[in-house]
Design an enzyme around this catalytic site. Structure first.
Site, PDB file in Angstrom:
ATOM      1  N   GLU A 273      47.624  13.768  75.094  1.00 10.21           N
ATOM      2  CA  GLU A 273      46.990  14.447  73.956  1.00 10.21           C
ATOM      3  C   GLU A 273      47.847  15.652  73.619  1.00 10.21           C
ATOM      4  OE1 GLU A 273      42.802  15.433  74.515  1.00 10.21           O
ATOM      5  OE2 GLU A 273      42.493  13.560  75.599  1.00 10.21           O
TER       6      GLU A 273
ATOM      7  N   GLU B 114      39.735  13.181  81.915  1.00  7.83           N
ATOM      8  CA  GLU B 114      39.124  14.434  82.353  1.00  7.83           C
ATOM      9  C   GLU B 114      37.994  14.218  83.341  1.00  7.83           C
ATOM     10  OE1 GLU B 114      38.549  16.289  78.434  1.00  7.83           O
ATOM     11  OE2 GLU B 114      40.268  17.507  78.972  1.00  7.83           O
TER      12      GLU B 114
END
Ligand code: GAL
Length: 966
Positions: free
Chosen positions: A486, A410
């Site tokens: 994820e 991220e």
């Protein structure tokens, strides 16, 4: 103004180039242990050199975080930086830990005169530090989860030496370390003094390929110094490491069969022990292949966490993680979001886990400011970004378990990421590169996403996803294999919907599995005033900015007890599938990537009403991966009532990670169905009729309140209810992260405060019929519940029918069922249905049909943040008794879900920590027809449409009778 070193966006100064971790015979001195410590509020430099009184400072253990040893406190934020976004600057309030210790050098240390060097190695210091030896400044470094070595040979003295370290909580590096975890500082990994003899091996790079078509291993080792290599088992003795050495008949390394060959690399000054695993990794024809085969990640994201030690993990904890993973059928780890302690990777090599090794990089907090100034796209940060990936790859490059390098997490998009990927491709062309944050995926080798819905994942599986931003990028990405780095957010109760993802991974070859978020709850143990333990989360340390219990989203509770989510995952990803085969057989599917079934033993049991009546073993042929066997079932005994056959696959012999007998997979097949399938219209002999007498209506063993129609007594038992009930304490997944959170809609509709109006309660055709209207305030929506009670001498039958009234639109219900209370002493629960663990409609693969007994306390699942939990599904019957066996029996058609608690759903909802739950003087039971699914809406998709509880007309039949011992 010149930037102070801790605001330097570069990687630091004074340290050595990164190199591989090595098991060397060169002298080493651990500097772990107690150091002297003091915490200062700012980074302002005290007088350079050493304070005279440092030997009177506090002691603190190294490795460790000062916030967990009485100095300052932990703070938790997910995305947001807990300081202004003002790169590369940090606030003046910058807690700074000063560490010092003296150490005695062993007598025969190696000195510069002997051509030796000495390195002072730090495995991890959070977040930026400056270091001195004997008063001389060596340099400074950032990159908390990366190793740094400083050359100190020339400064060492025989005998006593002193090392000093100043560690700043905040630094320019903090902008690159915005991982979703506690902000914890200090020297949290090992510190070692390493002698580097003359002609030692500074670095080595093992390349151990595997040619799957021929079974040949190809070995070559790059060394920084001329060396010789021996691999005795392969007949290689003191050969030139550069090879390449082609060795036939190699047993390759895989997560399933982690074959390692011991080897020794020697120079005149040093020997280094190697553990070599031969394997090949390739992205070919749009698939990620290892040793020529497509693999499926059954993975987890692992942060390093220990409830007392934070990220300062000991080896025993790392081993525990690895063993727990292996025992739960997990085959892969993403080291979210930084390289782990190096010992963990040794354990992955040894026990067999595929690893995505992730760089210590996350700049997520820039999203809050529209990614303005994002370091991954700003040239002044390029050196730091490159240094971070280099330190990751160089340190860890010799681990066979590592399949992919991950650039970080991220961190938006940008040229520095691209440069990092390019560096990886040049330095280690044998490993593919992963990064999720740039959905176009132009410079990576796998397409990776997080929390994509089932629907989107399916489209990706068909290579029919929405296009990337340019045709060129689209063509590249569409040819890549796909993983979910994820998915299935394991926060609180859940995740739900795992099995539907797994089905997709098995249906579409492009979908190569995923990594559940995340391995463990990062709870911190604290004690309530009465001494009971609970786990703290964000906000519990007075942080002005925090993200609450989003830190508790793991498959393990903080103390490493497996949560129901882990048990569910274990079942969903089991490498063996056991289902009904052709008549008279059972079908056993091998879903391993490499292994046959030869290491497993198969057993069967028949249970009648949950009681074993026969058992035996099943001969299952070896069965290659991707194949299935259909062994014939033995002659099963005649059974009456509901009977099930359970087939279990267990380890036939000990494995390094579990003993013989460990259950790897199981399946159940019905033998005979439930009788009666639908009950008779009377609940037993001697039908009774309702009679009005005194203040109650009597019917069989029941006494009812004539005004409300509620049951007050059953035989000797005072009860309250059952009455229609739809509320549950919202789960984290119900609360969701989005406006679409189901709990928000439930609360807006007032489903947490339904009102009951008794329309009529009167005898009707020999039954006692109670009609009610149950509705939230301020709307004309309602559920019309009709309770039709019929009685016999010993039991009561309830036929509950529910009709909906009004336009419920898209609104769902939390649950649909009954609530009642019974005396608190009836806390011994037994049932025949799904168990033994909790289950919900979209997380019930791990529950098997059987007869189970637990006390009420054991029925509760202690989610770090209290919420709906402990539901048992599909009970055919359940008993709630005191320890002498007296109490209540409930039987239901169809099977019903139940919970039994010492508190109400409202108590559960109001509680913030487990210790807020105080037992009441009654036991609260729910007896339900259905629940809304769980989903993983706390970060990802909510319950799938088929798992939503849409209000609709419904029927439930229950028998209530007194239970007696025997
Ligand atoms: C992801 C992130 C993780 C974690 C997770 C939510 O976006 O990569 O670090 O924050 O969400 O728990």
């Amino acid at each position: 103004m010149d930037l102070p070193y801790y605001e330097d966006p570069g990687p630091g100064t004074g340290f050595e180039p990164a190199r591989a971790t090595a098991r060397s015979n060169a002298p080493a001195l651990s500097l772990n242990g107690n150091w002297r410590f003091r915490l200062r509020p700012t980074a302002a430099d005290p007088a350079p050199g050493f304070d005279a009184d440092w030997e009177n400072w506090d002691e603190i253990p190294v490795p460790g975080h000062w916030q967990l040893h009485g100095h300052g406190s932990p703070a938790y934020t997910n995305v947001r930086y807990p300081f202004p976004v003002d790169p590369p600057h940090v606030p003046d309030e910058n807690p700074t830990g000063e560490y010092r210790r003296a150490f005695d050098l062993p007598e025969h240390w190696l000195w510069p005169e002997q051509g030796a060097r000495t390195l002072l190695r730090f495995e991890g210091v959070d977040s930026c530090f400056r270091v001195w030896l004997n008063g001389e400044l060596l340099g400074h470094a950032a990159g908390s989860r990366l190793a740094h070595e400083f050359e100190v040979g020339r400064l060492l003295r025989p005998g006593r030496n002193t090392v000093a370290v100043r560690v700043h909580q905040w630094s320019a590096g903090s902008y690159l370390e915005d991982q979703d975890m506690w902000w914890l500082s200090g020297i949290f990994r090992d510190v070692t003094l390493l002698a580097r003899p003359r002609a030692s091996l500074d670095d080595h790079f093992v390349h151990a390929g595997y040619e799957h078509a021929t079974g040949t291993g190809v070995l070559r080792v790059e060394t920084s110094t001329p060396a010789v290599l021996s691999v005795p088992e392969l007949g290689l003795h003191r050969v030139d490491p550069a090879g390449p050495h082609r060795v036939p008949g190699i047993q390759p390394w895989s997560a399933e069969e982690p074959r390692l060959y011991d080897a020794v690399l020697s120079t005149p000054g040093e020997t280094v022990d190697l553990r070599i695993g031969f394997r090949s990794i390739a992205v070919e024809d749009g698939l990620l292949r290892v040793n020529g085969r497509r693999i499926v990640f059954r993975g987890v994201n692992r942060h390093e966490w220990h409830p007392e030690q934070g990220r300062a993990l000991d080896r025993a904890t790392m081993l525990r993680d690895v063993l727990l993973m292996k025992r739960h059928n997990i085959n892969a780890v993403r080291t979210s979001h930084y390289p782990p302690h190096p010992d963990f990777l040794d354990l992955c090599d040894q026990y067999g886990l595929w690893v995505i090794d992730e760089c210590d990089l996350e700049t997520h907090g820039f999203e809050e400011v529209g990614w303005r100034g994002n370091p991954t796209d700003d040239p002044i940060w390029q050196e730091a970004c490159l240094d971070r990936i280099e330190r990751t790859v160089e340190r860890d490059k010799n681990h066979p378990s590592i399949l992919l390098w991950s650039l970080g997490n991220e961190s938006g998009t940008g040229q520095n990421l691209e440069a990092m990927a390019a560096w990886c491709h040049t330095r280690d062309p044998e490993r593919p590169v992963h990064y999720e944050g740039d959905w176009d995926s132009p410079y990576v080798d796998v397409y990776s996403r997080m929390y994509a819905s089932h629907e989107e994942v399916e489209a990706i599986g068909r290579r029919a996803e929405a296009p990337a931003s340019t045709p060129e990028r689209d063509a590249h990405r569409r040819a890549l294999p796909f993983i979910q780095c994820e998915y299935a957010h394991a926060m609180g109760n859940g995740p739900g919907g795992l099995t539907e993802y797994q089905d997709l991974f098995e249906r579409y070859e492009r979908l190569q599995g995923g990594f559940v978020w995340e391995w463990i709850d990062h709870g911190i143990p604290r004690h309530a005033p009465d001494g009971t333990l609970y786990h703290a989360y964000g906000g519990d340390f007075g942080e002005p900015l925090h993200d609450g219990n989003f830190i508790a989203d793991g498959l393990l509770f903080p103390d490493r007890t497996p949560s129901p989510g882990l048990v569910e995952y274990q079942k969903v990803i089991a490498p063996v599938r056991i289902t009904a085969g052709r008549p008279g057989t059972v079908r056993i599917d091998n879903r391993y990537d490499f292994r046959s079934l030869a290491h497993l033993a198969f057993t069967w049991t028949v249970e009648q009403e949950g009681i074993p009546v026969a058992h035996g073993t099943l001969a299952v042929p070896e069965t290659a991966t991707g194949e299935y066997a259909e062994p014939a079932l033995p002659q099963l005994p005649d059974t009456v009532g509901e009977s099930w056959l359970t087939v279990r696959a267990v380890l036939a012999g000990d494995q390094p990670w579990a003993e013989a007998g460990h259950e790897v997979a199981w399946g159940q097949l019905p033998v005979t169905g439930r009788t009666p399938a639908v009950p008779d219209s009377t609940p037993g002999p001697a039908p009774a009729r309702p009679r009005r007498g005194g203040t109650a209506v009597a019917l069989g063993p029941g006494r009812f309140d004539p005004a409300s129609g509620l049951l007050l007594r059953l035989g000797e038992l005072p009860v309250d209810g059952p009455r229609l009930d739809i509320w549950r304490a919202p789960t984290d997944n119900d609360r969701g992260g989005q406006e679409l959170a189901v709990a928000r809609a439930w609360l807006a509709a007032g489903l947490d405060r339904m009102r009951h109006r008794t329309v009529a309660a009167e005898p009707e055709d020999g039954a006692y019929v109670v009609r009610t209207r149950v509705a939230p305030a301020a709307t004309d929506l309602a559920l019309l519940a009709t309770y039709r009670w019929s009685g016999a001498e010993e039991s009561l039958r309830l036929d509950l029918s529910v009709e909906t009234e009004g336009d419920w639109g898209g609104l769902t219900l939390p649950r649909l069922g009954l609530r009642m209370t019974v005396p608190a002493v009836l806390d011994q629960v037994a049932w025949f249905g799904l168990g033994p663990g909790e289950s919900y409609r979209d997380s019930r693969q791990a529950a098997r049909i059987g007869r189970f007994a637990l006390d009420v306390d054991a029925l509760q699942t202690p989610y770090v943040m209290p919420q709906e939990n402990g539901n048992r599904s599909d009970a055919r019957w359940a008993t709630f008794t005191d320890t002498s066996g007296h109490g209540l029996r409930v039987e239901g058609w169809p099977g019903f879900d139940f919970t039994a608690r010492r508190w109400t759903a409202e108590d559960l909802d109001a509680a913030r920590h487990t210790t807020d739950l105080k037992p009441r003087d009654r036991l609260y039971l729910t007896l339900d027809l259905a629940h809304q699914g769980i989903g993983s809406g706390s970060c990802g998709p909510a319950a799938l449409p088929q798992h939503k509880l849409i209000p609709a007309d419904a029927l439930l039949t229950l028998h209530f009778s007194p239970e007696r011992p025997g």
